[in-house]
Design a protein around this motif. Structure first.
Motif, PDB file in Angstrom:
ATOM      1  N   ALA A   1       1.985  -4.331   0.659  1.00 19.96           N
ATOM      2  CA  ALA A   1       2.602  -3.427  -0.308  1.00 19.96           C
ATOM      3  C   ALA A   1       3.539  -2.490   0.431  1.00 19.96           C
ATOM      4  O   ALA A   1       3.334  -2.211   1.620  1.00 19.96           O
ATOM      5  N   PRO A   2       4.584  -1.997  -0.241  1.00 19.18           N
ATOM      6  CA  PRO A   2       5.475  -1.028   0.409  1.00 19.18           C
ATOM      7  C   PRO A   2       4.692   0.179   0.898  1.00 19.18           C
ATOM      8  O   PRO A   2       3.818   0.697   0.196  1.00 19.18           O
TER       9      PRO A   2
ATOM     10  N   PRO B   1       3.720 -11.036  -3.861  1.00 16.07           N
ATOM     11  CA  PRO B   1       4.864 -11.138  -2.956  1.00 16.07           C
ATOM     12  C   PRO B   1       4.673 -10.292  -1.705  1.00 16.07           C
ATOM     13  O   PRO B   1       4.090  -9.204  -1.750  1.00 16.07           O
ATOM     14  N   ALA B   2       5.154 -10.796  -0.596  1.00 16.02           N
ATOM     15  CA  ALA B   2       5.159 -10.058   0.673  1.00 16.02           C
ATOM     16  C   ALA B   2       6.171 -10.712   1.588  1.00 16.02           C
ATOM     17  O   ALA B   2       6.636 -11.826   1.338  1.00 16.02           O
ATOM     18  N   ASP B   3       6.512 -10.017   2.661  1.00 11.12           N
ATOM     19  CA  ASP B   3       7.489 -10.537   3.616  1.00 11.12           C
ATOM     20  C   ASP B   3       6.861 -11.463   4.647  1.00 11.12           C
ATOM     21  O   ASP B   3       7.522 -12.358   5.175  1.00 11.12           O
TER      22      ASP B   3
ATOM     23  N   GLY C   1       9.214  -1.784   8.173  1.00 14.43           N
ATOM     24  CA  GLY C   1       9.481  -1.738   6.738  1.00 14.43           C
ATOM     25  C   GLY C   1       9.105  -2.990   5.973  1.00 14.43           C
ATOM     26  O   GLY C   1       9.396  -3.090   4.777  1.00 14.43           O
ATOM     27  N   ARG C   2       8.435  -3.957   6.627  1.00  9.99           N
ATOM     28  CA  ARG C   2       8.049  -5.180   5.927  1.00  9.99           C
ATOM     29  C   ARG C   2       6.687  -5.034   5.248  1.00  9.99           C
ATOM     30  O   ARG C   2       5.845  -4.235   5.678  1.00  9.99           O
ATOM     31  N   THR C   3       6.506  -5.836   4.210  1.00  9.32           N
ATOM     32  CA  THR C   3       5.203  -5.891   3.543  1.00  9.32           C
ATOM     33  C   THR C   3       4.435  -7.077   4.117  1.00  9.32           C
ATOM     34  O   THR C   3       4.990  -8.169   4.308  1.00  9.32           O
ATOM     35  N   VAL C   4       3.135  -6.866   4.381  1.00 10.22           N
ATOM     36  CA  VAL C   4       2.378  -7.820   5.189  1.00 10.22           C
ATOM     37  C   VAL C   4       1.013  -8.112   4.567  1.00 10.22           C
ATOM     38  O   VAL C   4       0.208  -7.199   4.368  1.00 10.22           O
TER      39      VAL C   4
END
Length: 443
Positions: free
Chosen positions: A91-92, A137-139, A69-72
């Motif tokens: 992105a989601p 933004p991203a994780d 579930g992370r954005t990369v």
């Protein structure tokens, strides 16, 4: 074909700045400072080096993180068909290649900041990646080293969440050294004091010892394949084990037993970076991972129409002797399941060890067609490449193009015989050309 705005900007850069690599960090540090040091405003970074397998490790890491579930964000190089492939924006639901206008704008801003100073195009495009990733933004950000490690333009990342060093073998000797230990020392240059490093499966004890020794000197926790984690095949499944226990997983979607080790290194790296993974996440990642141009089976597209009826058509961009051994082993696996006569269509560039690339296929390939690599000025003439294949003990002949090679096979194939297995290999430039001609570019 009309070029995109970003491609036009890159063409302009190519006329202004030298091609290739000039290994140092001074120029990119100067440029990044003018841009406000975007490399310091990234989400947690996984930094990946290695001679072979680093692209696969990046692909597995992305699949694992997105499955959880992370954005990369992902920065890789080189690209196969389009420059945009180098920058996947998180992105989601899964990342996407950077949009053209966003890409072109970032190139223009970086070029303006550089203000005509001496720099390589790769350094500018690395700065573009940092700028893009800092503004979206991203994780997590996964950053693949371009060449070497210690003086690669990506090695301005001061505090990675984790880094990984995948298998090290001889390649780029003019830049990195003519012994695997010297090359390993360059790759180990991405290890940062106190930050975890995962050491992928190494064919050389010397390379592994250099990497582990560097980690010890820097107080960097090292997680070593075969010691701290391991993966193996059992009943067609991937078994992964580390200090947290054992995972019984579906086999990786990427073919070849070497991908079991690459997947294991990615699992270990994501965990070392501090990201938790559920069993369902890892299972999903093994089944959804994608990495074009690496033992990619071409089941449809324009080029498949040129091949003999029923033929298998495979594509791999591996281009050094270490890669050819891995590719050959993967083809042997296919042969054990479904025997077919093997033919190679090969093109290479002149910085690679051509004869030793072919040696891995001695006794396997029935014939080699050598072709020019049209996407590179460094292409080895097809006649010269055929001589190198013959030196390695293979039957070989030069032909004008990939299409010609496929047509020669088709026109001379007896349809009563088992359809052939055809491997197109030898260069990432050639792999990109194949995907473009086939109408199946990465997406």
């Amino acid at each position: 074909m009309t070029k995109s705005a970003a491609e036009r900007e890159i063409d302009r850069l190519m006329t202004l700045h030298p091609k290739g690599f000039d290994l140092s960090l001074g120029r990119i540090r100067r440029l990044l400072e003018k841009l406000g040091n975007p490399q310091d405003r990234l989400p947690p970074v996984i930094h990946i080096a290695g001679t072979n397998g680093k692209g696969s490790a990046a692909a597995f890491s992305r699949a694992l993180l997105e499955a959880s579930g992370r954005t990369v964000h992902v920065h890789t190089s080189p690209h196969l068909v389009n420059w945009h492939e180098r920058y996947r924006i998180g992105a989601p639901g899964g990342g996407r290649f950077v949009e053209d206008e966003v890409f072109a704008d970032a190139i223009r801003r970086v070029g303006t900041a550089n203000d005509g100073q001496t720099i390589t195009v790769f350094e500018i495009l690395t700065a573009v990646g940092f700028l893009l990733f800092s503004e979206h933004p991203a994780d997590v950000a996964i950053v693949e080293v371009g060449l070497g490690g210690r003086f690669d333009a990506t090695n301005v990342i001061e505090n990675p969440a984790a880094c990984a060093i995948m298998p090290v073998s001889l390649d780029h000797e003019a830049y990195l050294g003519d012994r695997v230990e010297l090359i390993a020392a360059e790759k180990a240059g991405i290890i940062k004091r106190g930050r975890p490093v995962v050491v992928g499966a190494q064919d050389s004890d010397g390379a592994r010892d250099v990497i582990v020794g560097t980690a010890e000197r820097l107080g960097a926790p090292a997680y070593v394949h075969g010691q701290d984690f391991i993966a193996f095949e059992e009943n067609g499944r991937l078994i992964y084990q580390d200090e947290d226990g054992l995972l019984d997983l579906p086999p990786p979607r990427l073919p070849g037993r070497h991908q079991f080790a690459n997947a294991a290194a990615a699992i270990a790296t994501v965990k070392a970076a501090g990201f938790s993974l559920g069993v369902a996440d890892v299972e999903k990642a093994m089944q959804t991972v994608e990495w074009p141009g690496r033992l990619q089976k071409l089941s449809s597209g324009r080029l498949t129409d040129f091949a003999p009826r029923g033929a298998e058509l495979w594509l791999d961009g591996g281009h050094n002797p270490g890669a050819s051994v891995v590719i050959a082993e993967a083809i042997v696996e296919q042969e054990e399941r479904f025997p077919r006569p093997l033919f190679l269509i090969c093109g290479m560039i002149n910085t690679k060890d051509q004869t030793n690339f072919f040696r891995a296929f001695e006794g396997m390939a029935r014939h080699v067609f050598t072709v020019p690599v049209n996407m590179s000025e460094a292409s080895v003439p097809n006649t010269v490449l055929a001589a190198h294949a013959a030196e390695a003990g293979l039957s070989a002949e030069p032909v004008a193009s990939i299409e010609n090679a496929l047509l020669l096979l088709r026109d001379n194939w007896d349809e009563a015989d088992t359809p052939p297995r055809i491997l197109i290999c030898g260069s990432l430039y050639l792999a990109g050309e194949v995907l473009r001609l086939n109408g199946t570019p990465p997406k």
